[in-house]
Design an enzyme around this catalytic site. Structure first.
Site: not given
Length: 375
Positions: A68, A99, A133-134
Site C-alpha cells: 500500500d 516507500d 501499513e500506511e
C-alpha cells in the site's frame, strides 16, 4: 532501462494501491514467487490483503514489506502522474518508488537470483507482505503475526524493506524502533459568556499550566541505543467558533515516541500524576501503537553490515530513530529485525523518487544477506 528490478518496480507502481487496497500488487509478487517454488498462503483480514510465503526448511529469514501507498495529493503538483512510473536522469519517479515498491521489487528479484544459485538452500526463505501499513495497520502484519504465533511458526531473522537510508543506500540501518503511544485528553470545564467568566470555568485556561509542564518535562535521557523520549502535541480543539462563548471542554491529543528507558505504563502514570497535581477535571484515553524493540549485534546485523560494505563500501550507522514500522509486530516473534531500504528523502512527498541504480544495488545486498544466513 532493461533491468528486472526496475521493470518489476514499475509494474508495482502502476497499480494505485492506496492503503489498504492492494490493486493486484500481491498477485504480481505471488506469481513470481510460486514460479520459483514458494508455497504461498493468503492471510486476508477485513479489508486488508496479506500473504505469507515460504521456501525450504530450517532457520527462517523473512523479508517483510507493504504494497500500500499513501495518497498522492494534488496530482497537478507532480511533474508526471504519480501512478505512471517514469525514469528521468537515472531516477525512478512514482508514488511508492521509495516507500516501498522499489524494495519489494528488489526483494523478489533477489529471491529469484538466490534460488537459481542455491536451489537446495539449507534454511527457509519467507515473505510477509501486507496492504495495510500506511493507514490503520489493524488488519495487516499484526494479524498475520498473531496467526503465525498461534501455530508456533518460527522466525529467526526478518529484513524489513522500509526506506532507511539517508544519503547513500545502506548508510543507515534501523536495528530497532521507539515505542509509540497516543493520549486523547479531555479537560472538562463549564461553558459560559466571555463577559461573565466568574459564571463559567474555562478549560483552556485551567489546562495551560499543565500543558506547559508536559511540554517542558524531560521524560528520559535515552541510552546507548535510543534517543531521549519525545512528547508532541498533535491536535488541540476547543470552543464553538464564536468569540463570545467560553468553551466547556478542551480536547488535546499528544503522542510519545519512547525509548526502552520507559514503558507505556510508566508514561501513563506520570501523565496522570501531572494532571492530578494541577487539579484538572479530565478524562483520558490511551492508544498504544507499538512497544520499542532492539536487535543487538548478531547474525542478522552482521550480515546486513557485510552486504552494505561489500556493495557500497560504507559502514552502516545503526539507528532507532524515526517513526514506527511493522517491525514492531514481527519483533514479538523473537526474531532479529533489521530495516534496510532506499533513500527516504522523498517518501510521502510530491514527485517521490528513487535512484534506479540504488534499487539494483539494494537487490544485490538483499541477495547477499540471503546467502550469508540460509544458503
Amino acid at each position: 532501462m532493461s533491468c528486472p528490478v526496475i521493470e518489476l518496480a514499475q509494474q508495482l507502481i502502476k497499480r494505485p494501491s492506496l492503503s489498504p487496497n492492494d490493486e493486484g500488487c500481491q498477485a504480481l509478487m505471488i506469481e513470481r514467487l510460486t514460479a520459483i517454488g514458494f508455497t504461498v498462503e493468503a492471510m486476508d483480514f477485513g479489508d486488508t490483503q496479506n500473504f505469507w510465503a515460504w521456501r525450504g526448511t530450517g532457520k527462517t529469514l523473512a523479508f517483510a514489506g507493504h504494497t500500500d501507498v499513501v495518497p498522492s495529493g494534488d496530482e497537478s503538483h507532480w511533474q508526471h502522474p504519480p501512478f505512471e512510473p517514469i525514469i528521468r536522469d537515472g531516477m525512478l519517479y512514482g508514488r511508492g518508488a521509495a516507500d516501498m515498491k522499489g524494495s519489494l521489487a528488489a526483494m523478489v528479484i533477489a529471491a529469484e537470483r538466490f534460488v537459481a544459485a542455491h536451489p537446495n538452500h539449507q534454511g527457509r526463505l519467507a515473505f510477509l507482505i501486507t496492504s495495510d501499513e500506511e493507514a490503520s495497520a489493524v488488519n495487516g502484519t499484526v494479524k498475520v503475526v498473531d496467526a503465525l504465533m498461534a501455530r508456533n511458526e518460527r522466525l529467526d531473522y526478518c529484513l524489513v524493506g522500509e526506506p532507511s537510508s539517508t544519503h547513500v543506500v545502506g548508510d543507515v540501518v534501523k536495528n530497532g524502533r521507539r515505542g509509540s503511544i497516543t493520549a486523547n485528553l479531555r479537560i472538562h470545564g463549564m461553558q459560559g459568556h466571555v463577559a461573565y467568566p466568574h459564571l463559567a470555568d474555562n478549560p483552556v485556561h485551567r489546562a495551560a499550566p499543565a500543558l506547559n509542564e508536559l511540554i517542558a518535562t524531560e521524560w528520559d535521557r535515552g541510552n546507548d541505543f535510543f534517543p531521549p523520549t519525545t512528547m508532541q502535541i498533535a491536535n488541540i480543539q476547543a470552543g464553538t467558533g464564536s468569540n463570545n462563548v467560553i468553551p466547556g471542554e478542551l480536547f488535546v491529543q499528544f503522542n510519545f515516541r519512547f525509548s526502552t528507558e520507559l514503558t507505556d505504563v510508566l508514561i501513563q502514570q506520570r501523565v496522570a500524576e501531572l494532571l492530578d497535581r494541577h487539579q484538572l477535571n479530565y478524562t483520558i484515553d490511551w492508544k498504544l501503537s507499538g512497544q520499542p524493540f532492539l536487535t543487538a549485534r548478531g547474525e542478522l546485523v552482521d550480515a546486513v553490515v557485510n552486504a552494505v560494505k561489500h556493495y557500497n563500501e560504507v559502514t552502516p550507522e545503526l539507528l532507532t530513530n524515526g517513526g514506527t514500522s511493522d517491525g514492531r509486530f514481527i519483533a514479538r516473534m523473537g526474531a532479529q529485525v533489521v530495516e534496510l531500504g532506499p533513500i527516504n528523502a522523498t517518501i510521502h512527498k510530491v514527485d517521490e523518487c528513487v535512484s534506479a541504480a540504488d534499487l539494483q544495488l539494494l537487490s544485490r545486498m538483499y541477495q547477499r544477506i540471503m546467502e550469508q544466513l540460509i544458503a
